[in-house]
Design an enzyme around this catalytic site. Structure first.
Site: not given
Length: 145
Positions: A50, A52, A77, A79, A82
């Site tokens: 992802h 991040e 935002s 998950c 992360c």
């Protein structure tokens, strides 16, 4: 949009141009970028990259004391995966461009003392809404549906 969120947005745009999911992130320590990245699950055939996670990976191995002074900028935002990583490393500040298209684990982060700031950035909202409309199958895969 400040310079770090702009970098995260640029990362998201790069991911989109590569045929991936447009989510970008930047890890900042005392005004210096340590790592930046974007969602590369599609591009790398990865289960975990992802935005991040890619930014943290690109920052490399850091002392625990550094993470505890960082800010993580992300276009969406975070998950549960992360957010768990944010908690694991003790990153105290997360700046989120938008949580309209996806609400991650912000409540969990806040309950554990993380300062979460949501910018409601219209450019990021539009980018994700368009992507979800155009590629729902990739989006659903990315969020585990």
């Amino acid at each position: 949009m400040n310079q770090f969120m702009q970098m995260a947005y640029d990362e998201a745009q790069q991911g989109l141009a590569e045929g991936g999911i447009p989510i970008g992130s930047v890890l900042v320590h005392q005004g210096k970028v340590l790592g930046r990245g974007h969602n590369r699950r599609i591009q790398k055939g990865s289960a975990i990259l992802h935005g991040e996670m890619d930014a943290l990976e690109n920052a490399g191995r850091l002392p625990a004391s550094v993470y505890k002074e960082c800010e993580l900028y992300t276009t969406l935002s975070p998950c549960c995966m992360c957010s768990g990583t944010i908690l694991l490393y003790g990153i105290p500040n997360v700046i989120v461009a938008e949580n309209t298209t996806f609400m991650g684990e912000e409540a969990l982060l806040r309950s554990r003392g993380v300062n979460v700031e949501v910018l409601d950035d219209p450019k990021c909202i539009e980018m994700m809404q368009r992507f979800i409309r155009e590629k729902p199958e990739l989006w659903n895969e990315d969020i585990g549906e």
